[in-house]
Design an enzyme around this catalytic site. Structure first.
Site: not given
Length: 337
Positions: A38, A195, A225
Site C-alpha cells: 500500500y 475507507h 493514482r
C-alpha cells in the site's frame, strides 16, 4: 492511433466484452515492483506516455465507450439512486458538467463539441447522437440534473466530495461500476469513514497523508493514482446491491478457466478541484483485462505473479480473492521461471 469506439459489448449475461491488441498495449498495468505494498502513489495528472496513452487527456475515451454507456444506462434504469446529490452540492454538479464538456470537446473534437455564448450553451455528442441547448446554471433547461446528464456521457464513475472541517465528505456522485462498494451506503461519510474497511493502511498512516494531500489540491492542478483488484468475468457492476448476481461467480473459477474468467481490474483515479464550489471531483476510470490477455505480455505476467504470490492474507481477503487467489498464482507461475 487511438482506436475508435467499437459496437456495444456486454458486461453481464453473455459477457461479450473483449480487448483489442491496441487496448491491451495501452492498459494501465499497476504493478511496478515484485511485491505489492500500500502506498499513497499520487502524482500530478499531466500528459505522459505520448499519443494514445491513457494519460494523454484529462478523461480517457477508448474503444469501450459505447459499451460502458450502454451498461450505465442499464444500471441507472435498474436503480436510479446510483446517482445521488445532496442539496448543497448543486453548484458542484454544474462544475462537473463544465469540466467534462470542456475537456471532451477540447480533447476529442471529432466526437464532442461545445459552443458557449455567455450562459447560452450548445452541446453535441455524436457518439450518442445527443444535441442539447441549455442555460448554464438553470437545471430546468436540461432533461435531468447536470451530474446525471453528463455522467451518462463519460466513461468512469464520479464522486463529488464536499470539503469542510479539513475533511472530505462523499455528498454527491454517479457510481454505476463500483468494485464492491455502494454510493447509497457511503453517501455523507467522511474520508476516513468510507475507507474504514481497508486493512493495513490505517496503521501505516497512509490515509492521513492522503487526506492532507487531497484537501490541499488547488484549482488547475489535478492529481492521479492507480488502484487495482481482481474480478471474475468482465463485470463492471460489482456493487453490494447486485451481489446476488455476481458473488457466486467467485466459486466458478477453476484451473482450466482461470485465464479466461479472472480479470485484473484497474482504476485510474483522478482528483480535481472544482472552481465554483470548491468540491473535489474524484474520477474512477475502470479498465478490465483478462489473465489470458495479460499473458500476451510475459513481463507483465511475471511481475503480476510475484505481486500476487507475496500478497498479504488480509489484502487477499479484503479484495475478495480468497477462493481463487491460489489458482491465479498457479497460472501465472508458468511465466516466472
Amino acid at each position: 492511433m487511438r482506436v475508435a469506439p467499437k459496437p456495444v459489448q456486454s458486461f453481464r449475461d453473455d459477457f461479450t466484452y473483449s480487448n483489442s491488441d491496441e487496448a491491451i498495449e495501452r492498459f494501465p498495468f499497476p504493478f511496478v515492483e515484485d511485491e505489492y505494498r500500500y502506498s499513497v502513489n499520487i502524482e500530478s495528472h499531466t500528459p505522459k506516455g505520448g499519443t494514445d496513452s491513457i494519460y494523454e487527456h484529462f478523461i480517457d475515451i477508448d474503444e469501450h465507450y459505447l459499451s460502458e454507456m450502454a451498461e450505465r444506462a442499464i444500471v441507472l434504469e435498474e436503480n436510479p439512486r446510483r446517482c445521488l446529490s445532496m442539496g448543497h452540492m448543486a453548484l458542484a454538479g454544474w462544475d462537473f458538467l463544465e469540466r467534462m464538456m470542456v475537456s471532451l470537446s477540447t480533447d476529442y473534437p471529432q466526437y464532442f463539441s461545445l459552443r458557449r455564448d455567455k450562459d447560452q450553451w450548445h452541446w453535441e455528442n455524436t457518439l450518442l447522437d445527443i444535441q442539447q441547448d441549455f442555460v448554464f446554471g438553470d437545471e430546468s433547461t436540461l432533461p435531468m440534473s447536470p451530474l446525471d446528464y453528463m455522467g451518462r456521457q463519460v466513461q468512469g464513475d464520479f464522486a463529488l466530495l464536499d470539503q469542510r472541517d479539513n475533511d472530505l465528505f462523499m455528498d454527491a456522485g454517479m457510481i454505476t461500476c463500483p468494485a464492491d462498494w455502494s454510493l447509497a451506503f457511503d453517501a455523507g461519510m467522511s474520508f476516513s469513514e468510507w475507507h474504514g474497511p481497508v486493512p493495513m493502511a490505517h496503521s501505516a498512516g497512509i490515509f492521513d497523508r492522503a487526506l492532507k494531500y487531497l484537501t490541499a489540491i488547488p484549482i488547475g492542478s489535478p492529481a492521479r493514482r492507480l488502484n487495482w483488484t481482481l474480478t471474475v468475468n468482465a463485470r463492471m457492476d460489482t456493487s453490494p446491491e447486485k451481489y446476488p448476481d455476481w458473488g457466486h461467480e467467485r466459486t466458478t473459477v477453476t484451473a482450466e478457466n482461470v485465464a479466461q474468467k479472472v480479470y485484473l481490474r484497474v482504476e485510474l483515479q483522478i482528483m480535481d478541484r472544482m472552481p465554483r464550489s470548491n468540491a473535489l471531483l474524484f474520477v474512477i476510470r475502470t479498465y478490465l483485462i483478462s489473465l489470458e490477455d495479460i499473458a500476451t505480455n510475459p513481463e507483465w505476467a511475471k511481475r503480476m505473479h510475484r505481486a500476487m504470490k507475496t500478497l498479504p492474507q488480509p489484502l487477499i481477503d479484503y479484495k475478495g480473492l480468497t477462493r481463487y487467489h491460489h489458482l491465479v498464482v498457479d497460472y501465472l507461475a508458468q511465466f516466472d521461471r
